[in-house]
Design a protein around this motif. Structure first.
Motif, short mmCIF file in Angstrom:
data_model
loop_
_atom_site.label_atom_id
_atom_site.label_comp_id
_atom_site.label_asym_id
_atom_site.label_seq_id
_atom_site.Cartn_x
_atom_site.Cartn_y
_atom_site.Cartn_z
N ALA A 100 1.00 6.77 -1.15
CA ALA A 100 2.38 7.22 -0.93
C ALA A 100 2.50 8.73 -1.14
O ALA A 100 3.20 9.42 -0.38
CB ALA A 100 3.31 6.47 -1.87
N GLN A 101 1.81 9.25 -2.14
CA GLN A 101 1.86 10.69 -2.40
C GLN A 101 1.26 11.48 -1.25
O GLN A 101 1.81 12.50 -0.83
CB GLN A 101 1.12 10.99 -3.71
N ASP A 153 3.59 11.47 1.76
CA ASP A 153 4.69 12.42 1.62
C ASP A 153 4.21 13.86 1.74
O ASP A 153 4.88 14.70 2.34
CB ASP A 153 5.37 12.24 0.26
#
Length: 241
Positions: free
Chosen positions: A108-109, A112
């Motif tokens: 997820a990091q 993003d």
């Protein structure tokens, strides 16, 4: 071969004395699932690509990989094999001892911070034997992050730690099968999920699990035999997608 619940449960089965098969391993009511408790992993060895390494992967639509200690050991050889066979570049976020939830956090990091290429390789799950019920939600979370147009390759697991007692090895095996069943169930929900069947490869011939032929400790691959075999399965899955 048709992969049913029965042969997934027996995939990667370890030869254990018959007296152990009738024993009662620890269960959730005893405070764990028989494999014990996962210890601190945050200070363990890791291999994480830099932004300089990530950029060409995105530019050429290569792969992002998120793995555990097996991938820390085998990731470089996989990158070379993938480059030679498909021309693809790979950026890695591999961390020894890490279970799947923080691996998905890392996905997820990166999504993003950088965006994602069209293919994601998840080589995580071995450390979820200590708490198998949480695994399914992390598969769904991964697929949600990846979105409907990306393919996710996921290596299933085989754990039966040979340094532990036979009862713990049996629990490890049962929990590995539980992890793999959750992957199989998730594949029915997610058409872009591809399973790399490491457990079935090992189970196909009993000698692959014996005498440290492919696994040096019941978890990690031997080098070069186990490493080459697992990496070959991964690359074939990528080639055939």
């Amino acid at each position: 071969m048709v992969f049913t619940r029965r042969n997934l449960l027996t995939a990667g089965a370890v030869t254990i004395g018959s007296s152990i098969l009738t024993s009662t391993p620890a269960t959730a009511a005893d405070g764990d699932y028989g494999s014990g408790v996962l210890g601190p992993w945050e200070n363990s060895s890791k291999a994480i690509s830099t932004l300089t390494q990530i950029r060409p992967v995105l530019d050429t639509d290569g792969l992002f990989m998120f793995g555990d200690s097996i991938s820390v050991q085998d990731g470089y050889s996989l990158a070379l094999l993938l480059r030679d066979r498909t021309g693809d570049q790979i950026a890695v976020h591999n961390w020894s001892g890490r279970p799947t939830k923080p691996a998905v956090d890392a996905l997820a990091q990166w999504a993003d911070a950088y965006g994602l290429p069209g293919r994601i390789l998840m080589a995580t799950g071995s450390n979820d034997i200590f708490n198998p019920p949480v695994f399914a939600a992390q598969i769904d979370r991964t697929m949600s992050i990846a979105g409907p147009n990306r393919t996710v390759f996921w290596v299933n697991v085989q754990v039966a730690r040979t340094r532990e007692t036979a009862a713990v090895q049996l629990a490890d095996q049962r929990n590995s099968a539980w992890i793999n069943l959750q992957l199989a169930d998730a594949q029915r929900r997610h058409p872009r999920l591809r399973i790399v069947r490491w457990a079935e490869f090992l189970a196909a011939y009993p000698w692959r699990l014996g005498a440290e032929a492919y696994l040096r400790d019941g978890v990690h691959t031997t080098v070069p035999l186990g490493q080459n075999a697992r990496n070959e399965l991964i690359v074939r899955a990528i080639e055939s997608a």
